[in-house]
Design a protein around this motif. Structure first.
Motif, mmCIF file in Angstrom:
data_model
loop_
_atom_site.group_PDB
_atom_site.id
_atom_site.type_symbol
_atom_site.label_atom_id
_atom_site.label_comp_id
_atom_site.label_asym_id
_atom_site.label_seq_id
_atom_site.Cartn_x
_atom_site.Cartn_y
_atom_site.Cartn_z
ATOM 1 N N ARG A 133 6.731 3.390 3.796
ATOM 2 C CA ARG A 133 5.981 2.925 4.976
ATOM 3 C C ARG A 133 4.553 3.472 4.960
ATOM 4 O O ARG A 133 3.603 2.767 5.302
ATOM 5 N N GLN A 134 4.387 4.713 4.550
ATOM 6 C CA GLN A 134 3.039 5.303 4.439
ATOM 7 C C GLN A 134 2.215 4.567 3.378
ATOM 8 O O GLN A 134 1.035 4.273 3.587
ATOM 9 N N ALA A 135 2.839 4.270 2.245
ATOM 10 C CA ALA A 135 2.140 3.552 1.178
ATOM 11 C C ALA A 135 1.738 2.156 1.639
ATOM 12 O O ALA A 135 0.640 1.676 1.328
ATOM 13 N N THR A 136 2.603 1.511 2.395
ATOM 14 C CA THR A 136 2.306 0.174 2.911
ATOM 15 C C THR A 136 1.097 0.210 3.839
ATOM 16 O O THR A 136 0.219 -0.665 3.771
ATOM 17 N N VAL A 137 1.022 1.218 4.684
ATOM 18 C CA VAL A 137 -0.134 1.366 5.572
ATOM 19 C C VAL A 137 -1.410 1.509 4.740
ATOM 20 O O VAL A 137 -2.420 0.851 5.005
ATOM 21 N N LEU A 138 -1.372 2.353 3.712
ATOM 22 C CA LEU A 138 -2.546 2.563 2.873
ATOM 23 C C LEU A 138 -2.980 1.272 2.175
ATOM 24 O O LEU A 138 -4.158 0.916 2.189
#
Length: 155
Positions: A133-138
């Protein structure tokens, strides 16, 4: 620092970009592998998935997928020739037909989606939901920055 020297942030972005490009290559290969038993490729799978949301024209589909309209048109014409999609009249634009899945297209997409779910569950479990989820935000923020730069007027 000379004009060709990167800052630490610039180095980090270059490493990020290279990693994302490498990942894209792997995702395309895996997509081809998942789609192949249904006689499809990653690109054709993407167009079938877009057609599931009836109401998109070829141009709409190309924009949504970040692909060239001509490439999507070529894929859509091939899918139509195989009876996986059909074109329907577009009330908003007489010449821009809408792409719609046929029963055969729905079946092919369901087969691919079932294989993709097993694959995604396995990889998602190995990497972890929070990190993903963090990678998707980035990645989403980076895409937004590129879109802003394209729409911003030149200096």
């Amino acid at each position: 620092m000379g004009p060709s020297s990167r800052t630490p942030s610039g180095d980090a972005f270059a490493e990020f970009a290279i990693s994302v490009l490498r990942l894209a290559g792997h995702l395309t290969s895996e997509g081809d592998r998942l789609a192949q038993p249904s006689g499809q490729t990653s690109a054709r799978w993407q167009v079938l998935a877009a057609a599931r949301h009836a109401g998109l024209s070829v141009a709409d589909t190309a924009r949504a997928l970040g692909l060239a309209r001509q490439g999507v048109q070529r894929i859509a014409d091939a899918l139509k020739a195989e009876g996986l999609i059909e074109y329907r009249d577009n009330p908003a634009h007489q010449r821009a037909k809408l792409i719609v899945l046929t029963k055969r297209g729905e079946t092919a997409l369901a087969e691919i989606s079932a294989r993709q779910a097993v694959w995604a569950n396995e990889l998602g479990s190995a990497i972890g939901e929070e990190k993903l989820r963090q990678a998707t935000v980035l990645v989403t923020e980076t895409i937004a920055l590129f879109r802003e730069r394209v729409t911003a007027s030149p200096p």
